[in-house]
Every structure is written in C-alpha cells, then in structure tokens.
Scaffold this motif. Structure first.
Motif: not given
Length: 511
Positions: A330-336, A341-350
């Motif tokens: 999953t992390l590999y796909e996010l790095f690629c 990744k940025y869309k997921l990061l926004a949800e994580i921060k919220e």
C-alpha cells in the motif's frame, strides 16, 4: 510459447511408447512422488496451456518459477476465458480459474469437496503441520472457531491494538527517526516486518523479540522466512527432495532446509515448554498459546506440544506476513501515486490526532470510519493480494457453474493475483491503481463480492486490516517518504507476497 488450443494431450498415453532413459526417469518420479501423477487423461473440454509433447507445461513452470503469479495471470489473459488447464511431468492436472461463479462454488457452496491436498501438505507440512494455514476439514474448522473467540472485535480493539501501537512507537523511535536523522536509505519493508513480527509474537506466544538475544533473534527470523519461501518452490519442483539433498552435498556451507526447520522448532517447542511450566506455577497469560493450552481439539482432547506449535506458528505466518506485506505494498502504491497520497494525507489529518494514538479504542474506531483510507487499502490488496494463490484438490467429481467438468483428484488453483489484473472483472484500467473505483456514484464505499475480490478467502477477514490502516495513517502523519532510485520493486514467490528486494526509502520528518 505454444499457442493455446483445445486440449491435445501433452503426454503419450501409454508408458510403452516412452523409450530408454525417459522411461526410467518417469518410473522413478511415479514411484518416488505418487501424489504427482506422470500421466493424465485428455481434457478436450478445457483450454490447455503450453501443451508441449510429453513435457506439457513443466518447462514453462520451471522458466517462470520466480514470477509464477505473473505467469498464471498471463495464462488467464491468453485463455481469453476465465478457466483453463495444464499438466506436466510430476505436475498433476491443474485447473486454473478466476471466474467468480466458480470461486463462490469452491469456497462456499461446495467447500467440503475441495481440500488443500497431499502436494501442499507434503511441501508445507514440516513447517505448518496441521495449523490453520495448512489444515482441512474438522481440524481447520476447529482452529478457526477457537481463534474467532480470541480475536473478537472487542478484544482486538481494546487489547491487541495496544500491542501494535506500542511496537509502532518503538519502530518510529528506534528505526525511522534514526533514518530521518542520518539521511541514509531505509529498507521500510524490512522494518515493517520486524514491527509486525514483534507484535504477533507477543500476541501469539506472549514474548517479544526484545526478550531474545540478538543471535537467537537473527537465527529464528532468518530460518522462519527461509522455510516459508521454500514451501512454494517445493510445490513447483516435483523433485524437491532430490534437489534439496543435492544442495547439501554441493553447497555444504549453506544452511539446509532441515537446519532452518530445526531452528524454528527449537524456538517454538522451547516456548511451549516454558509456558506450560509458568502456567503450572500459577502464572496468568492472555496470549494465543496460553489460551489454546486450555482448549480442546476437534477430538475433545487437550492439545499436545506439536498441535500447539502448529497452531501458533500458523497464526504468526497468517498475521505477521500478510499484515506487513499489505502495509508495504500500500505504501509503495502511495509513493508511486502522489495524488492519491496527498488526498489520503488530507483525510488522515482531518481524522487522526496525537491523543488518538495513545488510545487504542479511539484509534481503532477512527480508521474504520476513514472512507478514502479503506478504498486505498482495498485497491492495494486488489493489485497485491497478501495470499496471491490458493491451491485445492477435488475429493469428488463436480461441475462448476461455468460448465467445467471437474474430476476427482483434479488440482485447482485460484489466483487472486490474476483475478485482480483481469480486465473482464475490473475493466480496461484493471492494472491501474485507482482507489476511486471503490466508491459508488453516491460516494459510499463499494463492497465487492468476495468471489470477485478474493482477498480474504471468500469473506473470512484477516486480522491485520485495521492494524494496517493504523500503521499507514501513523507513518504518513509523521514522515514524508521518497523511494530510493535504482531499485527493482517486485515480489518474491512464497506463501504470501513479500517484496523480493525490500523497499528502500529516504525519510523526512513532517513539521
């Protein structure tokens, strides 16, 4: 490769036509490996793969043994149908399918007719014994029922999650923070495996790798991984007993599979013996091993040391490996895919706060409600299933929903890896990483039938899903990762789907 055609039998039908040394070789294989038949009946009703005269698909299997999951996926593509067959020297009749109707039939409607069978048991038995990863019938059913009482939602949310959060904090402090400070590349795949191994050993055996000496720790982990990798190679190699013996003669400096297994057994039986003494002296433990010591087996008998060893090692394999690899891919796909990744990061921060990471129950509930994170994880598992292939053997004749005639002793291969790549099932963009495919038009999280998304073996959930989301969310909150250049990220053929060369990254701490 040979083009596909309706089955022209890849073997001569009578041994009398096979001359000289070939006859002796085939006779030896038939005698030494009775579970791997030399001859097979014609199957004109099923498309056949790589049907070379006499050799069948054996050369193709040998050629692609290090990329076997891609090979199976390519066969499905070449069949242009969802079911096909193949056979070879020392390889029984194998029928490969990704048809959701067939998978539902095998894993649910006719579950009792399909077992793992003698070849899988022969290859994996000395490592997995009769644990849940390798068991059939009543033994499998008993272990699954017993484990369901231990790994219930409340226990997992309130107790087990604490173990993972504590070990995650240790990994962040001792490993990832150090990599960020030194600015040296970190093998994140290896670090995550150690973190999940620490966690599942604590949950399974009630111990931590920190309680072991560095020498014993290295020996156990190395041998544990070597034994797992070897299982699939044994299945693909009908003469594995001969080749493993030859390796011992030709490379005496190399640790043999028997030596690796001895190291694993010494560790496992040692822990079982120690725990029996501790419980006899009034100790109280809540780990998997201790709970099973108070349970009865499917014959209503107390479990012996070998049964306990099998049960617990299987749960370590099923939990530690599938969880670590799901996180890594999953992390590999996010790095690629930085946009994802940025869309997921926004949800994580919220959603996630520092306080939640010290409260297991709150963290558990928070990640369960994160729609985009769940979509990302499902999409990663679709492309990188933690158990990429599942082998079965038919106990009796059967007819599948697609009309395929199954005969007693036919071997069946279900390939979630190939299923996830299928354009017939997922559309022309099947090989693209697109979490959005998991949402309905109304924005709800889509649920695909387990027969199509065969990640959890027709609906049976793995324990590490929530752990994976907690880990991924925590790591992305704290760190910015960048893949190191000039590395090949690919899988290693094993029971699960590890990264063959690891995954090296550069780490920066987020402000």
């Amino acid at each position: 490769m040979t083009s596909l055609k309706k089955s022209q039998h890849p073997y001569l039908q009578t041994a009398g036509l096979i001359a000289g040394g070939t006859s002796l070789v085939l006779a030896a294989l038939a005698y030494k490996y009775p579970n791997r038949p030399i001859f097979s009946d014609c199957r004109d009703d099923i498309l056949t793969a790589d049907a070379l005269p006499l050799l069948g698909m054996t050369p193709a299997i040998f050629k692609h043994r290090q990329t076997i999951h891609d090979y199976f996926a390519s066969l499905i593509d070449r069949f242009d149908e969802m079911t096909g067959t193949g056979v070879g020297i020392g390889i029984p009749r194998v029928i490969l399918t990704i048809d959701p109707r067939n998978i539902d039939h095998i894993l649910r409607l006719k579950f009792e007719n399909y077992i793992k069978g003698p070849i899988v048991d022969d290859a994996a038995g000395d490592l997995l014994g009769h644990g849940i990863f390798n068991a059939d019938g009543e033994v499998w059913r008993y272990q699954r029922k017993a484990a369901s009482h231990i790994f219930n939602i409340k226990n997992f949310r309130d107790n087990f999650t604490k173990v993972f959060l504590r070990n995650l904090k240790s990994m962040n402090t001792d490993v990832i923070d150090v990599a960020a400070q030194t600015k040296l590349p970190l093998d994140l795949h290896s670090a995550i495996h150690k973190y999940t191994l620490d966690s599942f050993l604590e949950l399974s055996f009630g111990i931590s790798l920190e309680d072991m000496t560095d020498e014993d720790k290295t020996k156990f982990v190395t041998s544990f991984d070597a034994c797992q990798r070897n299982v699939i190679q044994r299945i693909l190699n009908p003469a594995y007993r001969v080749t493993e013996s030859l390796e011992g003669w030709l490379m005496p400096w190399k640790t043999s599979m028997k030596q690796h297994l001895d190291i694993v057994n010494k560790f496992a039986f040692g822990v079982v013996e120690q725990r029996r003494l501790e419980l006899a002296n009034g100790g109280e433990y809540t780990d998997l091993l201790s709970r099973f010591m108070g349970a009865k087996n499917h014959r209503d008998q107390s479990l012996g040391d070998k049964e306990l060893r099998d049960v617990v090692l299987n749960f370590v394999v099923a939990g530690r490996d599938t969880t670590a690899q799901s996180i890594s891919w999953t992390l590999y796909e996010l790095f690629c895919n930085p946009g994802v990744k940025y869309k997921l990061l926004a949800e994580i921060k919220e959603t996630i706060t520092d306080e939640m990471e010290t409260n297991a129950a709150e963290m558990y509930e928070a990640v369960k409600g994160m729609k985009y994170a769940n979509a990302v994880f499902r999409e990663a598992l679709r492309l990188h299933p933690p158990v990429p292939a599942n082998a079965k053997v038919a106990l009796q004749d059967d007819v599948w929903p697609d009309g395929t005639q199954i005969k007693k002793n036919d071997y069946i291969i279900l390939t979630p890896f190939g299923q996830g790549k299928s354009q017939d099932l997922w559309g022309e963009d099947a090989e693209q990483f697109k979490p959005e495919r998991w949402f309905t038009k109304e924005g709800a999280l889509r649920s695909e039938p387990p027969s199509k998304w065969n990640i959890f073996n027709a609906g049976r959930q793995v324990l590490g899903t929530t752990v994976a989301l907690i880990t991924i969310s925590s790591l992305l909150r704290r760190y910015d990762f960048k893949l190191a250049p000039d590395q090949e990220i690919t899988y290693q053929v094993a029971m699960t789907l590890p990264m063959k060369n690891g995954m090296k990254v550069y780490v920066k701490q987020r402000k």
